[in-house]
Design an enzyme around this catalytic site. Sequence first.
Site, short mmCIF file in Angstrom:
data_model
loop_
_atom_site.label_atom_id
_atom_site.label_comp_id
_atom_site.label_asym_id
_atom_site.label_seq_id
_atom_site.Cartn_x
_atom_site.Cartn_y
_atom_site.Cartn_z
N GLU A 1 -0.53 -9.35 0.06
CA GLU A 1 -1.97 -9.60 0.27
C GLU A 1 -2.69 -9.74 -1.07
OE1 GLU A 1 -2.05 -6.17 3.03
OE2 GLU A 1 -3.29 -7.46 4.31
N ALA B 1 0.84 -1.20 0.00
CA ALA B 1 0.00 0.00 0.00
C ALA B 1 0.87 1.25 0.00
CB ALA B 1 -0.89 -0.01 1.24
N GLY C 1 0.78 -5.05 1.40
CA GLY C 1 -0.40 -5.11 0.54
C GLY C 1 -0.15 -5.86 -0.76
N GLU D 1 3.83 -4.78 8.05
CA GLU D 1 2.96 -3.74 8.61
C GLU D 1 3.25 -3.48 10.08
OE1 GLU D 1 2.08 -6.04 6.48
OE2 GLU D 1 0.57 -5.30 5.07
#
Length: 742
Positions: free
Chosen positions: A111, A62, A108, A131
């Site tokens: 993910e 992200a 991310g 994270e």
Amino acid sequence: MSRIDYSVSEGLSVLRLDDPPVNALTLATLEELAACLERAAGDADTDGILITASSSHFSAGADIALFRDIKTSQDAVRISRVFQEAFAAIEDSPKPVVAAVAGKVIGGALELAMACHYRVCTPGTLLAMPEVKLAINPGAGGTQRLPRLVGVEPALKMLLGGGMVDARQAMEMGLVDAVCEGDDLTACAADLLRSKIGDATLFSPDAVHDQERLSRENRVASPISRTRLRVDKLADPAANETALDQAKRGLAGGPAELIAPSLIVEAVRTGLNESFEAGLRFEQTAFAQCMAGTAARNRIYLFFATREMGRINTGTDTEFPVTRVGGKKDLYGEFGVSPRIAVIGAGSMGTGIAQAVVMAGLPVVLIDKAPPAVARSRERIAASLQKRVSQGRLSPQRLEAMMGGLTAASDWEAIAQADLVIEAVFEDVAVKQAVLRSAEAVVDPRAILATNTSTISLDVLAEGLARPERLVGLHFFNPAHAMPLVEVIRRRGAASEVVAAATAFVKALRKTPVLVGNREGFFVNRLMIPYFKEAFWLLQEGAEAEAIDEAMCGFGFPMGPLTLIDMAGIDILADTDAVLSRAFPRHGPLPGAVAALVERGLVGQKAGAGVYRYEKGRHDRLDNPACREALDQVRRREGLAPRAVAAEEILSRLVMRMACEAFYVLDEGLVERESHADVAMVLGTGFPDFRGGIVKYARDLGLANVLGQLEALAGRLGERFAPCELLREMAKNERHADVTTG
Ligand code: 3HC
């Protein structure tokens, strides 16, 4: 601007992330992803979807900048939900989807890959869920899909540690389905995908319905492709609970501000005990909780601040010319030739600096007037690198190349060809001046002279040099090969290209440079020496050594001040303070306790005893009656009755002493920005990163509050706590100091 390139290749829809430098996933990327998936679903020319990247690294996850804009918990929940929904659309795709990933696959990005039906990587791929290092939990389904793919225990290890796993480990864990040994990753991934297309047991609506039913009943369906439906790695509920409980217990005693680890464990638990969907909802609210705390905001602030340091303004754009050992030639910069680095002094600093240079793949000449010292230094570097080989962190070939780049010598002629000479001899003005003059006499007039002094003004060291404009400070921290920060000291009159080249050199070492103006102690020692002295004032007044150390460990430092100074040497504190207190009389005298310990030879670990006592073969610190005796004597001499000192007072005096000095440094324009001071404290001293650094911590407390505390302490304990004008002004306006380096 398109961030994802859509193309059709041999019956597959190929989606390529194309958003340099790191393919960070923004909300716009997610919108494009949804559009591409829809297009692929309706594309009559394709039967499957391949997601990859046009760059050598898949993606850094992200876009962290997104998190800076989060103002409310609704914002946070929304961002997490948008990511989750975007990745659910991949998983729900009616056509099979494969992720073809290489390089770094982070947060991310992993993910995203986990939501694909299959994953193929290259042998050099590194995957991580970091994270937790930003003090947040994964918010895009990572806490749910990772345990389903690899099992609860390995998933918790990745989620709570934040470390990288390589391709081999990923394959063993089941995180990827194949490692492509050839050089065409997309062809490998396409082959795997084609072997699945048309398999009625996988993607027909009936098969999916069947898989969902089996998953609900916790029964293993094989083969199964949708990660959220997998239960094969969750087959032993008792073992899962044990892993969760163990992980939870392992978190006990951590700083209360760091809530992400425990929320991660609970997110995994919710997903197992309730449902995948409940786990996703837990992730969203946990993410909002984390974002509401200071720890996440501070770590995100430091993430960007640290990278910003690489762009510090040195006045010119000169890059350091780099020729890596065994690597390709990469020549640029002011020399126009490949750089030759020399280090003078084979003590612990010189050895560490030489090691840092070879570890960055650069050749180095290390000289010392004592041949046995250089031989020992060489052995120490070899042993340290060998240890990395045995830990699997370095290949034997790299070790050989690094050692091949190290030349050890004991005559001045060996450095005659050097472009950058780093003096790392004993911290003594006369010794350093003599060494710098001798070095200047043998090197080319265009060579840069750098001093590793930790306290002495460069103006003093420049005396007697024929070319003082080519002198710069490069203050490394001990151990120099491991510590990530280097202070680049700019004295008035230094040529800007010299400062620029020195800064670029630090970056070539893959360390973070902080540009500091030339005043005694520079930045880090300017704050740390007063901090150590305050610890001794407290000790002398009656506080227990352990209580002083524990207060700072509780604050988040990895080590308390007295343990640290025992390691560095109490005599070094006395010597360094002599320079600092001459330059800053406001700092006050050295506490009598320091002199008393030095007089008795109780100078720390190297002497077997300092504040604490040490025994060979034991790592723990022991009570030192000789130190207690020395303290009693000082108290008797100074007419002091020992008193109990509360933990709050210890903490407040130690932190406020650092804060007080930090604002003086800003006031004097010695560092360019508040954020530079913060990064320097975190990387140079172990100041807890979740507090953002000393200035950020003061801002979070409120500057008026800090000012009030300092005024009260100054009233009681004297001038050393007296706040500077800049702090008064800032407290009035709560404004950012944005001063230029002096
Ligand atoms: N978001 C925004 N910018 C990022 C970024 C990210 N995730 N990762 C890197 N960048 C930027 C850096 O700020 C830098 O920008 P600059 O050139 O303007 O200074 C540029 O990309 C290059 O980064 P580095 O200087 O760090 O380059 P390196 O090659 O040394 O390292 C890296 C690359 C390993 C990807 C490293 O940047 C890194 O570790 N990035 C952070 C990755 C991370 O923590 N990702 C998790 C994000 S949180 C998440 O995904 C939440 C999810 O659950 C929803």
